[in-house]
Motif scaffolding. Sequence first.
Motif, mmCIF file in Angstrom:
data_model
loop_
_atom_site.group_PDB
_atom_site.id
_atom_site.type_symbol
_atom_site.label_atom_id
_atom_site.label_comp_id
_atom_site.label_asym_id
_atom_site.label_seq_id
_atom_site.Cartn_x
_atom_site.Cartn_y
_atom_site.Cartn_z
ATOM 1 N N ARG A 88 0.851 -1.187 0.000
ATOM 2 C CA ARG A 88 0.000 0.000 0.000
ATOM 3 C C ARG A 88 0.883 1.233 0.000
ATOM 4 N NH1 ARG A 88 -1.423 -3.408 3.847
ATOM 5 N NH2 ARG A 88 -3.309 -4.619 3.540
ATOM 6 N N SER A 91 -0.086 7.029 -3.241
ATOM 7 C CA SER A 91 -0.402 7.551 -4.567
ATOM 8 C C SER A 91 -1.659 6.884 -5.108
ATOM 9 C CB SER A 91 0.751 7.297 -5.533
ATOM 10 O OG SER A 91 0.369 7.632 -6.857
ATOM 11 N N ALA A 92 -2.582 7.700 -5.619
ATOM 12 C CA ALA A 92 -3.806 7.154 -6.221
ATOM 13 C C ALA A 92 -3.600 6.757 -7.679
ATOM 14 C CB ALA A 92 -4.930 8.174 -6.125
ATOM 15 N N LEU A 94 -2.759 4.515 -10.516
ATOM 16 C CA LEU A 94 -2.700 3.060 -10.637
ATOM 17 C C LEU A 94 -1.575 2.636 -11.585
ATOM 18 C CD1 LEU A 94 -6.513 2.260 -10.847
ATOM 19 C CD2 LEU A 94 -5.005 2.153 -8.845
ATOM 20 N N TRP A 122 -4.533 -4.462 -8.593
ATOM 21 C CA TRP A 122 -4.438 -3.263 -7.783
ATOM 22 C C TRP A 122 -5.815 -2.652 -7.617
ATOM 23 C CZ3 TRP A 122 -1.462 -3.982 -12.213
ATOM 24 C CH2 TRP A 122 -2.013 -3.482 -13.392
ATOM 25 N N GLU A 123 -5.922 -1.804 -6.614
ATOM 26 C CA GLU A 123 -7.169 -1.090 -6.357
ATOM 27 C C GLU A 123 -6.860 0.208 -5.630
ATOM 28 O OE1 GLU A 123 -8.312 -3.608 -2.347
ATOM 29 O OE2 GLU A 123 -8.995 -4.305 -4.299
ATOM 30 N N ARG A 124 -7.682 1.193 -5.893
ATOM 31 C CA ARG A 124 -7.555 2.457 -5.166
ATOM 32 C C ARG A 124 -8.078 2.268 -3.751
ATOM 33 N NH1 ARG A 124 -8.774 5.124 -10.223
ATOM 34 N NH2 ARG A 124 -6.965 6.386 -10.743
ATOM 35 N N THR A 125 -7.499 3.007 -2.835
ATOM 36 C CA THR A 125 -7.967 3.044 -1.451
ATOM 37 C C THR A 125 -8.236 4.507 -1.093
ATOM 38 O OG1 THR A 125 -5.751 3.261 -0.531
ATOM 39 C CG2 THR A 125 -6.572 1.007 -0.873
ATOM 40 N N ARG A 126 -8.765 4.744 0.082
ATOM 41 C CA ARG A 126 -9.018 6.125 0.509
ATOM 42 C C ARG A 126 -7.731 6.947 0.557
ATOM 43 N NH1 ARG A 126 -12.219 3.878 4.879
ATOM 44 N NH2 ARG A 126 -10.480 4.511 6.181
ATOM 45 N N GLY A 128 -4.746 6.082 -1.117
ATOM 46 C CA GLY A 128 -3.793 5.819 -2.197
ATOM 47 C C GLY A 128 -4.203 4.604 -3.006
ATOM 48 N N LYS A 129 -3.359 3.569 -2.942
ATOM 49 C CA LYS A 129 -3.670 2.332 -3.659
ATOM 50 C C LYS A 129 -3.011 1.155 -2.960
ATOM 51 C CE LYS A 129 0.135 2.646 -6.963
ATOM 52 N NZ LYS A 129 0.599 3.953 -6.508
#
Length: 136
Positions: A88, A91-92, A94, A122-126, A128-129
Amino acid sequence: MCTPLPDDTYRDRSATEQVITLCPEPQAPRQARAFVRRRLVKLGFPKLVDDGALVAAELVTNAVTHAPYGPITLSLRPARGRPLIEVRDCSAVLPVLKPADYVAESGRGLHIVEALSLEYGWERTRSGKTVWAILA
């Protein structure tokens, strides 16, 4: 300023998940390799130590390169009977799997991850990623 946990300090999220926080610095991939090597043996996957260390180093290298302003979290746990590595960062943006350039000095990390994994993504998170790989 990044203040990671020391290299051999980790938090248990469950009985089998191990987590380490790294600073986005040049030594982070080396710390990731060492962490994953120790943890894969403890989790009962000694034959996957080399592949797991390489996958973790590639994912952490990408995080250091593309998210240099915040901590990097590396976790390792079993998923569907196989080791799952998650990295994790803040950075947003991807990842993008680009055609391999075999003369370039960089740009092949995701190809290595793809070759050594059953699945990756991969996936975005609040914040970042998360980039993940299930080892083959």
